[in-house]
Scaffold this active site. Sequence first.
Site, PDB file in Angstrom:
ATOM      1  N   GLU A 108      12.430 -19.328   0.024  1.00  0.00           N
ATOM      2  CA  GLU A 108      12.626 -20.438  -0.914  1.00  0.00           C
ATOM      3  C   GLU A 108      11.236 -20.928  -1.272  1.00  0.00           C
ATOM      4  OE1 GLU A 108      15.494 -20.870  -2.001  1.00  0.00           O
ATOM      5  OE2 GLU A 108      16.871 -20.186  -0.453  1.00  0.00           O
ATOM      6  N   CYS A 148       9.889 -29.244  -5.142  1.00  0.00           N
ATOM      7  CA  CYS A 148       9.905 -27.841  -5.582  1.00  0.00           C
ATOM      8  C   CYS A 148      10.689 -27.684  -6.880  1.00  0.00           C
ATOM      9  CB  CYS A 148      10.509 -26.959  -4.502  1.00  0.00           C
ATOM     10  SG  CYS A 148      12.065 -27.580  -3.858  1.00  0.00           S
TER      11      CYS A 148
END
Length: 489
Positions: A232, A266
Amino acid sequence: MTELTSSNPGTGAEVGRFPVADPPILPPVIEAGRAAQQWWAELGFAQRRRRLLRFRALLAERMTEAADLVSAETGKPTAEAVVEVAAAIGDLDWSARHARRVLAPRRVRRVLPVAEGAAHLAYLPYGVVGVIGPWNYPVLTPVASLASALAAGNAVVFKPSELTPAVGQWLADRFAEVVPEAPVLQVIHGDGEVGAALCRSGVDKLSFTGSTATGRRVLEACAETLTPVVLEAGGKDAMIVDSDADLAAAADACVWGGLTNAGQTCAGIERVYVAAEIYDDFLDRVVAQASGLTVGTGPGADLGPITLPRQLPVIREQIADALARGAQAVLGGLDAVAPPYVHPTILVDVPAEADVAQEETFGPVLVVTPVPTMAEAVRLANQSRYGLGAAVFGRRRALAIAGQLRTGMVSVNDVLSFAGMSSLPWGGVGASGFGRVRGDDGLREFARPKSVVVRQAPSLVPSRTFRRTDRDVARLVALYRRWFGRPMR
Ligand code: NDP
């Protein structure tokens, strides 16, 4: 034994001290994890569910304590930390409740060539899963992996970021309160070297959340032992605003989606593509709202400090480069970088190839660009090596636009809503990584499928034996022609 000291990036106050794991201690940690995992797996879905729901309840009871700790180590406002912890609680709840449905052993439809066999599918835990987490969402990001991994029956060794060890330790300590019998969740502290050692330690799977550059190093380390990886990684998320969007809602979402956690998200919004006919109105609203935000530490602050000091020159350089290429700062600009803070900055007229339009800024900086058509908005949004999340505001075409975006997740008429939707998989494409946490796919990510076929009758046509005859082979050909020889059947 060396110590890791974490501190508040806004005030410099010490938060905690933790012993750094010496890589030689990893084998016993993994060994302890293996023994604990066997016990945990044997508990079965119902017992694990009960304990994970108790862990969830403990987090919910003590969520303000968790949020205060997150705020102390990252500098983010406590209210933002509460929102983060809430999403993590949702992940635990969902994984605990759905693991049996998704992963329990089942019979699967048999298919024609092996009509004599019963097909059984089981999802077995990998064993010990290594989880490496970042500092920006130190509860939510590890819990997204932990929830799926633990519910699937794995033990976990978790290395938090060296900036947020107290949060990582707090999570492990709370888990140990509800699962005191065995070290099912262990935490080790240290820097990147300790993370690299965890990759090489013999864990059965590694779930990494962090930057794309570190993700590449994690992959290289895991390649040595063929350890499977969930990655991720970073993002450069775009928002698209169509001409029929609710402008007040879009502007509000843009400001929060871009500036929450001081832009250190993010899947935060970094680029905004706006239909030309509403561009001026939209930009005015965004600038008005963003300029009213308070930057600082303590109660009343909307944006805290930049947590990672070495990111400050990166943000400044990206702004400077954009201005040198002809961009304008309609809010903030170079003076907005006032360590340890960066004030909201909104840039326009930014060339598409500028770093601030291509690379993760990880600061409260928005690049807003008018577009003549939605096709152009989609083209520009997809012109990125990243592909984590996105947002689309509009009425008639919003869903169709969402479908055209090369990302793992999209919010329509909202922003970051997928971060709270624990039933859906989380993850990106391209430089944003691969593999999924959360949702059914997240649970399966932490389990290996095992297929078993049980013969229940003699074969219709003997083929998996040297005793087959020419007649059997001819019959096989005839049957396959009949079963599969007609395209439309
Ligand atoms: P980093 O990549 O710097 O670090 C992430 C973790 O990896 C930390 O625990 C770090 O330890 C560790 N690490 C560093 N070097 C190595 C190595 N060689 N091998 C193994 N582990 C290592 O990211 P940040 O902590 O700065 O987090 C910000 C980044 O994370 C951003 O790019 C952001 O987009 C991304 N992110 C992605 C998310 C997603 O879901 N896709 C969610 C949240 C963040 P240490 O801190 O001690 O150096």
